[in-house]
Design a protein around this motif. Structure first.
Motif, short mmCIF file in Angstrom:
data_model
loop_
_atom_site.label_atom_id
_atom_site.label_comp_id
_atom_site.label_asym_id
_atom_site.label_seq_id
_atom_site.Cartn_x
_atom_site.Cartn_y
_atom_site.Cartn_z
N LEU A 102 14.73 8.29 -13.08
CA LEU A 102 14.73 7.83 -11.69
C LEU A 102 14.32 6.36 -11.61
N ARG A 148 16.64 3.17 -10.18
CA ARG A 148 16.24 2.81 -8.82
C ARG A 148 16.91 1.54 -8.33
N LEU A 174 22.58 6.81 -4.40
CA LEU A 174 22.01 7.21 -5.67
C LEU A 174 23.08 7.19 -6.75
N VAL A 188 21.55 10.26 -11.69
CA VAL A 188 20.45 10.86 -10.93
C VAL A 188 20.90 12.15 -10.27
N VAL A 229 9.66 13.56 -7.35
CA VAL A 229 10.94 12.82 -7.35
C VAL A 229 10.74 11.45 -6.71
N ASP A 260 11.61 7.34 -7.57
CA ASP A 260 12.50 6.55 -6.73
C ASP A 260 12.40 7.07 -5.30
N ALA A 271 15.59 8.53 -3.86
CA ALA A 271 15.94 9.83 -4.44
C ALA A 271 15.08 10.93 -3.82
#
Length: 415
Positions: free
Chosen positions: A36, A40, A49, A53, A88, A92, A95
């Motif tokens: 992640l 990012r 995203l 991911v 999560v 990020d 995300a």
């Protein structure tokens, strides 16, 4: 073969190794942090995203945590959803936000009639559903359903969704001129293939959520793909068809959504705390005698105060999650004061997390605002996310104050 039978048959093909309940999901989310973090910046630049991911969120089973079990999901408890979203988000924020949005989409689908659920998950449990609650649309009753036209934004995660759940004023509201909050709001499940995606998401923060605008005209929505919202908010539909056998879909409507929503804010604040603390023993404070920030009383106090705020926010989230699930397990629905208390606590969590990040950034210094510094990204993201309509601490306090004092009427039915 019916759509429901096909969806359930597809669910049988899901490996048991993916459907492992409880804390295992939190550890899977933690394990994704490196991926992640590496993706990012690319997600921010692309304003969505990245494919790796989304593939890992699906491959680890995180994308089906609130999919109904009969369609291949796991119906995880609310605290697990909160903690997974925190992890999560630490990798990020965008995300984490999308994980919250799509997870709530799955939970909301579980409130729809059985035929609507089966249609959504006909291709398997990794089907994604984005949502926009605002009823920025017109609707007309027709035989067997509704026709809906409108533009809906912001639709976080829409780039990765196969379905959208969109708010619309039900016909009585349109004909009588009632405000949608008077109880005539509906949610319509519409395939993304029938909608246009307008590229409108140009923002300071939460760029990677890809929260663009969806639009469509004269879209037919059959009755089995429509949810009357306010009866669900009040708890009238807590035992509706398809949800009666599972406590997961009997939990209080808005408290469930806003408790899960606490996850991204707590995750951002925890990530900021880790970033500021990790180099405290190797970096000094400019124009002082401190060669190590960790030796500074001012720095120590800032970290301690931020930690206290984040810990308090986390405790509120866990308490709310456990209480909400306990009501559902007992077959009961919390009263309006209890529900308003959760909404107030959500606003308090948002405020505490924003204040924690502000304390940490001030302690860290101006370098936090460098474009490449992930701490600067957290500042942009949490400031953007804290302006969500449900996140206002002041509004949420007023909602609770009116409820606890018995003031008629409250300023919203979304309690």
């Amino acid at each position: 073969m019916s759509a429901a039978e096909a969806a359930i048959m597809t669910a049988k093909d899901v490996p048991d190794s993916v459907n492992t309940p409880g804390p295992e999901f939190v550890s899977r989310a933690t394990a994704l942090r490196g991926l992640l973090e590496r993706n990012r910046v690319a997600g921010d630049e692309r304003r969505r995203l990245t494919d790796p991911v989304m593939a890992e969120l699906a491959g680890t089973g995180l994308s089906r945590m609130w999919v109904p079990r009969r369609f291949g999901g796991w119906e995880c408890d609310l605290r697990t959803m909160v903690d997974t979203t925190i992890e999560v988000t630490k990798g990020d924020p965008s995300a984490g936000w999308v994980h919250w949005i799509l997870g709530c989409g799955d939970w909301l689908v579980g409130l729809f009639p059985e035929a609507g659920q089966a249609e959504v998950y006909a291709n398997g449990p990794d089907t994604r559903v984005c949502s926009v609650f605002a009823p920025s649309a017109t609707a007309h009753r027709v035989a067997g359903g509704w026709t809906v036209s409108g533009r809906w934004s912001p639709a976080s995660g829409c780039a990765h969704a196969q379905w959208a759940m969109l708010g619309f004023p039900r016909p009585d509201a349109a004909e009588k001129g009632h405000h949608p909050d008077d109880g005539d709001l509906g949610f319509a499940l519409i395939p993304m293939s029938e909608l246009r995606v307008e590229d409108t998401w140009f923002t300071t923060g939460m760029r990677g959520t890809g929260s663009n605008t969806l639009s469509g005209e004269h879209l037919f929505v059959p009755d089995h793909r429509v949810l009357p919202v306010m009866p669900a908010v009040r708890g009238d539909l807590a035992l509706q068809e398809g949800g009666a056998g599972s406590p997961r879909y009997r939990t209080a409507f808005l408290p469930t959504l806003v408790t899960h929503m606490m996850g991204p804010y707590i995750g951002m604040a925890r990530a900021a705390l880790e970033l500021v603390s990790k180099d405290a023993s190797t970096r000094g404070i400019s124009f002082t005698t401190y060669g190590r920030r960790s030796d500074s009383t001012a720095f120590q106090l800032a970290v301690a105060e931020a930690t206290a705020r984040v810990d308090a926010a986390t405790a509120l989230a866990h308490s709310a999650a456990e209480s909400i699930d306990a009501y559902a397990a007992a077959g009961t629905y919390p009263d309006v004061v209890s529900r308003a208390r959760v909404r107030m606590h959500f606003g308090h969590v948002v405020a505490q997390c924003c204040e924690a990040v502000d304390l940490l950034v001030s302690a860290h210094g101006a370098s936090a605002f460098a474009e490449a510094n992930p701490l600067g990204g957290i500042v942009r993201d949490i400031q953007t996310a804290s302006r969500h309509a449900f996140a206002s601490p002041v509004v949420n306090k007023e909602v609770f104050g009116r409820a606890v004092l018995g003031v008629e009427e409250n300023i919203t039915e979304f309690i």
